[in-house]
Design a protein around this motif. Structure first.
Motif, mmCIF file in Angstrom:
data_model
loop_
_atom_site.group_PDB
_atom_site.id
_atom_site.type_symbol
_atom_site.label_atom_id
_atom_site.label_comp_id
_atom_site.label_asym_id
_atom_site.label_seq_id
_atom_site.Cartn_x
_atom_site.Cartn_y
_atom_site.Cartn_z
ATOM 1 N N LEU A 10 0.686 -1.247 -0.338
ATOM 2 C CA LEU A 10 -0.223 0.011 -0.470
ATOM 3 C C LEU A 10 0.625 1.172 0.010
ATOM 4 O O LEU A 10 1.728 0.946 0.755
ATOM 5 C CB LEU A 10 -0.460 0.107 1.106
ATOM 6 C CG LEU A 10 -1.938 -0.467 1.251
ATOM 7 C CD1 LEU A 10 -2.950 -1.033 2.607
ATOM 8 C CD2 LEU A 10 -2.864 -0.620 0.210
ATOM 9 N N THR A 81 -8.876 6.341 -5.210
ATOM 10 C CA THR A 81 -9.065 5.004 -5.823
ATOM 11 C C THR A 81 -7.453 4.195 -6.047
ATOM 12 O O THR A 81 -7.488 3.598 -7.180
ATOM 13 C CB THR A 81 -8.990 6.095 -7.314
ATOM 14 O OG1 THR A 81 -9.080 6.600 -7.740
ATOM 15 C CG2 THR A 81 -10.905 6.897 -7.076
ATOM 16 N N TRP A 84 -5.761 0.088 -1.946
ATOM 17 C CA TRP A 84 -7.118 -0.881 -1.132
ATOM 18 C C TRP A 84 -7.075 -2.283 -0.949
ATOM 19 O O TRP A 84 -5.545 -2.294 -1.278
ATOM 20 C CB TRP A 84 -8.176 -1.187 -1.888
ATOM 21 C CG TRP A 84 -9.101 -1.315 -3.110
ATOM 22 C CD1 TRP A 84 -8.321 -1.566 -3.801
ATOM 23 C CD2 TRP A 84 -9.466 -3.047 -2.562
ATOM 24 N NE1 TRP A 84 -8.871 -2.108 -5.037
ATOM 25 C CE2 TRP A 84 -9.542 -3.309 -3.938
ATOM 26 C CE3 TRP A 84 -10.295 -3.806 -1.929
ATOM 27 C CZ2 TRP A 84 -9.975 -4.508 -4.332
ATOM 28 C CZ3 TRP A 84 -10.208 -4.966 -1.566
ATOM 29 C CH2 TRP A 84 -10.302 -5.359 -3.480
ATOM 30 N N ALA A 121 -16.083 -0.265 5.461
ATOM 31 C CA ALA A 121 -15.253 0.240 5.432
ATOM 32 C C ALA A 121 -14.473 1.651 5.770
ATOM 33 O O ALA A 121 -15.064 2.517 6.326
ATOM 34 C CB ALA A 121 -15.008 0.959 3.589
ATOM 35 N N ARG A 123 -10.538 5.394 5.287
ATOM 36 C CA ARG A 123 -9.758 4.864 5.005
ATOM 37 C C ARG A 123 -8.406 5.522 5.540
ATOM 38 O O ARG A 123 -8.943 5.668 6.334
ATOM 39 C CB ARG A 123 -9.510 6.723 4.005
ATOM 40 C CG ARG A 123 -11.034 6.722 2.508
ATOM 41 C CD ARG A 123 -10.463 7.031 1.515
ATOM 42 N NE ARG A 123 -11.565 7.091 0.789
ATOM 43 C CZ ARG A 123 -11.855 6.214 -0.657
ATOM 44 N NH1 ARG A 123 -10.889 5.475 -0.502
ATOM 45 N NH2 ARG A 123 -12.950 6.728 -1.047
ATOM 46 N N ASN A 128 -5.775 5.100 1.247
ATOM 47 C CA ASN A 128 -5.833 3.603 1.003
ATOM 48 C C ASN A 128 -7.207 2.934 1.413
ATOM 49 O O ASN A 128 -7.632 3.485 2.714
ATOM 50 C CB ASN A 128 -5.004 3.302 1.357
ATOM 51 C CG ASN A 128 -3.534 3.375 0.359
ATOM 52 O OD1 ASN A 128 -3.759 3.106 -0.406
ATOM 53 N ND2 ASN A 128 -2.845 3.719 1.195
ATOM 54 N N LEU A 129 -7.868 2.710 0.622
ATOM 55 C CA LEU A 129 -9.627 2.068 1.256
ATOM 56 C C LEU A 129 -9.202 0.355 1.434
ATOM 57 O O LEU A 129 -8.534 -0.466 1.213
ATOM 58 C CB LEU A 129 -10.681 2.467 -0.130
ATOM 59 C CG LEU A 129 -11.701 0.808 0.317
ATOM 60 C CD1 LEU A 129 -12.759 2.136 1.332
ATOM 61 C CD2 LEU A 129 -11.953 0.537 -1.180
ATOM 62 N N VAL A 130 -9.526 0.916 3.482
ATOM 63 C CA VAL A 130 -9.432 -0.654 4.299
ATOM 64 C C VAL A 130 -10.734 -0.605 4.183
ATOM 65 O O VAL A 130 -11.247 -0.381 5.266
ATOM 66 C CB VAL A 130 -8.476 -0.415 5.413
ATOM 67 C CG1 VAL A 130 -8.254 -1.027 6.480
ATOM 68 C CG2 VAL A 130 -7.218 0.274 5.262
ATOM 69 N N ARG A 131 -11.440 -2.464 3.524
ATOM 70 C CA ARG A 131 -12.448 -2.790 3.484
ATOM 71 C C ARG A 131 -12.053 -4.424 4.705
ATOM 72 O O ARG A 131 -11.174 -4.631 4.931
ATOM 73 C CB ARG A 131 -13.145 -2.927 2.613
ATOM 74 C CG ARG A 131 -14.131 -3.896 2.648
ATOM 75 C CD ARG A 131 -14.621 -3.941 0.842
ATOM 76 N NE ARG A 131 -14.567 -2.938 0.505
ATOM 77 C CZ ARG A 131 -16.302 -2.018 0.972
ATOM 78 N NH1 ARG A 131 -17.594 -2.259 1.705
ATOM 79 N NH2 ARG A 131 -16.880 -0.566 0.440
#
Length: 136
Positions: A10, A81, A84, A121, A123, A128-131
Motif C-alpha cells: 500500500l 482510488t 485498497w 470501510a 480510509r 487507501n480503502l481499508v475494507r
C-alpha cells in the motif's frame, strides 16, 4: 505448488501518519522501518501472523515510472482510488468502534451486503480503502 501471500503493498504519503494508523488504530506490529523522511519502507502486520505483512511504501519511488505516471498515481491517491486492502475480523462491531474512535475517515459503517457478507470501510491516512469483513 505451495504458495502463500506473504506481503502486499500500500502506498503512503506521510509515513508517520500511516505508521500510526496501522500500529495504533489497527494494532498491527511494526516488522521493519527502512529509509528516512518520506522515503521510508515500513512493513507492518497483524499480531500473531508473522507470515502476512503489508509494505507501506512511497508510491513514486520506482525510477522506471514517468512523471506523467507519478502525477496519475498522486491524483488517484488523492481521490482514494489507487490502493485498497481487505481485512477480516470475527467481531466487526468492536473493530469498527475502535477504528472510528480516532479521526479515521469512515467510508461505510458496518453493513450487511447483498452478497452475504457484513463489512465496513475506512480510509487510511494516504487515502487507501481499508475494507473490513466480518468472518462468521
Amino acid at each position: 505448488m505451495d504458495l502463500t501471500i506473504h506481503t502486499s503493498f500500500l502506498p503512503h504519503v506521510d509515513p508517520d501518519a500511516s505508521l500510526a494508523f496501522y500500529r495504533d488504530v489497527l494494532d498491527f506490529e511494526i516488522r521493519s522501518d527502512v529509509g528516512q523522511g518520506k522515503m521510508r519502507w515500513i512493513t507492518v502486520g497483524p499480531a500473531g501472523q508473522p507470515g502476512t505483512s503489508i509494505l507501506l511504501a512511497p508510491p513514486a519511488a520506482d525510477p522506471g515510472i514517468t512523471e506523467d505516471e507519478r502525477r496519475t498515481v498522486a491524483e488517484m491517491m488523492a481521490k482514494g482510488t489507487y490502493g485498497w486492502i481487505l481485512l477480516a475480523t470475527p467481531d466487526l462491531d468492536a473493530t469498527f468502534e475502535k477504528v472510528q474512535a480516532g479521526d479515521t475517515e469512515v467510508v461505510q459503517e458496518p453493513t450487511e451486503q447483498p452478497y452475504g457478507m457484513r463489512d465496513c470501510a475506512v480510509r487510511d491516512p494516504a487515502g487507501n480503502l481499508v475494507r473490513i469483513q466480518e468472518v462468521r
